[in-house]
Design a protein around this motif. Structure first.
Motif, PDB file in Angstrom:
ATOM      1  N   ASP A 126      -5.867  -3.061  -7.804  1.00 48.10           N
ATOM      2  CA  ASP A 126      -6.333  -4.440  -7.877  1.00 48.10           C
ATOM      3  C   ASP A 126      -5.120  -5.292  -8.237  1.00 48.10           C
ATOM      4  O   ASP A 126      -4.626  -5.248  -9.364  1.00 48.10           O
ATOM      5  CB  ASP A 126      -7.428  -4.569  -8.935  1.00 48.10           C
ATOM      6  CG  ASP A 126      -8.059  -5.948  -8.974  1.00 48.10           C
ATOM      7  OD1 ASP A 126      -7.384  -6.938  -8.605  1.00 48.10           O
ATOM      8  OD2 ASP A 126      -9.223  -6.052  -9.404  1.00 48.10           O
ATOM      9  N   VAL A 158     -14.084  -2.980  -2.301  1.00 51.11           N
ATOM     10  CA  VAL A 158     -13.039  -2.604  -1.353  1.00 51.11           C
ATOM     11  C   VAL A 158     -13.696  -2.421   0.011  1.00 51.11           C
ATOM     12  O   VAL A 158     -14.828  -1.942   0.097  1.00 51.11           O
ATOM     13  CB  VAL A 158     -12.288  -1.334  -1.805  1.00 51.11           C
ATOM     14  CG1 VAL A 158     -13.201  -0.136  -1.876  1.00 51.11           C
ATOM     15  CG2 VAL A 158     -11.073  -1.060  -0.935  1.00 51.11           C
ATOM     16  N   GLY A 171      -6.048  -4.272  -3.049  1.00 51.76           N
ATOM     17  CA  GLY A 171      -6.966  -5.395  -2.866  1.00 51.76           C
ATOM     18  C   GLY A 171      -7.148  -6.174  -4.145  1.00 51.76           C
ATOM     19  O   GLY A 171      -6.300  -6.132  -5.037  1.00 51.76           O
ATOM     20  N   GLU A 209       0.821  -1.204   0.000  1.00 50.74           N
ATOM     21  CA  GLU A 209       0.000   0.000   0.000  1.00 50.74           C
ATOM     22  C   GLU A 209       0.865   1.267   0.000  1.00 50.74           C
ATOM     23  O   GLU A 209       0.559   2.239  -0.699  1.00 50.74           O
ATOM     24  CB  GLU A 209      -0.933  -0.003   1.204  1.00 50.74           C
ATOM     25  CG  GLU A 209      -2.022   1.040   1.131  1.00 50.74           C
ATOM     26  CD  GLU A 209      -3.074   0.874   2.206  1.00 50.74           C
ATOM     27  OE1 GLU A 209      -3.127   1.755   3.086  1.00 50.74           O
ATOM     28  OE2 GLU A 209      -3.826  -0.118   2.164  1.00 50.74           O
ATOM     29  N   LYS A 230      -5.917   2.078  -1.065  1.00 47.60           N
ATOM     30  CA  LYS A 230      -6.045   0.672  -0.680  1.00 47.60           C
ATOM     31  C   LYS A 230      -5.402  -0.219  -1.735  1.00 47.60           C
ATOM     32  O   LYS A 230      -5.271   0.165  -2.897  1.00 47.60           O
ATOM     33  CB  LYS A 230      -7.522   0.262  -0.545  1.00 47.60           C
ATOM     34  CG  LYS A 230      -8.291   0.981   0.520  1.00 47.60           C
ATOM     35  CD  LYS A 230      -7.885   0.522   1.896  1.00 47.60           C
ATOM     36  CE  LYS A 230      -8.737   1.192   2.965  1.00 47.60           C
ATOM     37  NZ  LYS A 230      -8.261   0.889   4.296  1.00 47.60           N
ATOM     38  N   MET A 271      -8.021   2.091  -5.299  1.00 49.41           N
ATOM     39  CA  MET A 271      -7.528   0.758  -4.960  1.00 49.41           C
ATOM     40  C   MET A 271      -6.739   0.171  -6.119  1.00 49.41           C
ATOM     41  O   MET A 271      -7.201   0.185  -7.262  1.00 49.41           O
ATOM     42  CB  MET A 271      -8.686  -0.171  -4.635  1.00 49.41           C
ATOM     43  CG  MET A 271      -8.225  -1.586  -4.255  1.00 49.41           C
ATOM     44  SD  MET A 271      -9.575  -2.781  -4.181  1.00 49.41           S
ATOM     45  CE  MET A 271      -9.818  -3.131  -5.917  1.00 49.41           C
TER      46      MET A 271
END
Length: 126
Positions: A82, A56, A51, A3, A49, A80
């Protein structure tokens, strides 16, 4: 990519697009987004984030902060990475579904390939 690495990568892309970006490290309140970006009379509050998939999960205190901001007509976004598709997905935090470990956001409003992000992100940052 961790992150913290994604955050640095994302900040660089925002700055390439003319944004003034400030990383927010706070001990005064819980749930405050990771970044604030300013560009062309617009302010973008952004939570970072990493993920998988098209959903999320955010912590309850993050969702509470985001809902308070929304009550003042301020959108907060979740960006996010991915890991599965190597895409960056941007969610708006105005709606969420409660989960046992937080709130789930689904249906990203933007999906960008990580490659050439600085060029792609202009669809969102105007």
């Amino acid at each position: 990519m961790k992150e913290s690495q994604f955050k640095a990568f994302f900040v660089k892309a925002l700055r390439t697009n003319g944004c003034f970006v400030q990383t927010i490290e706070t001990t005064t309140g819980r749930g405050v987004p990771d970044l604030v970006a300013l560009r062309s009379n617009r302010t973008y509050w952004i939570e970072i984030k990493v993920g998988n998939g098209n959903t999320v999960t955010i912590r309850p205190e993050q969702y509470a902060w985001m809902r308070k901001a929304k009550s003042k007509n301020v959108d907060v976004y979740v960006a996010m990475l991915d890991k599965k598709t190597d895409e960056i997905k941007v969610f708006v935090s105005s709606e969420g579904t409660p989960r046992s470990k937080g709130w789930m956001l689904d249906f990203p409003i933007y999906v960008f390939p990580k490659k050439n992000l600085a060029k792609q992100i202009t669809q969102w940052i105007q």
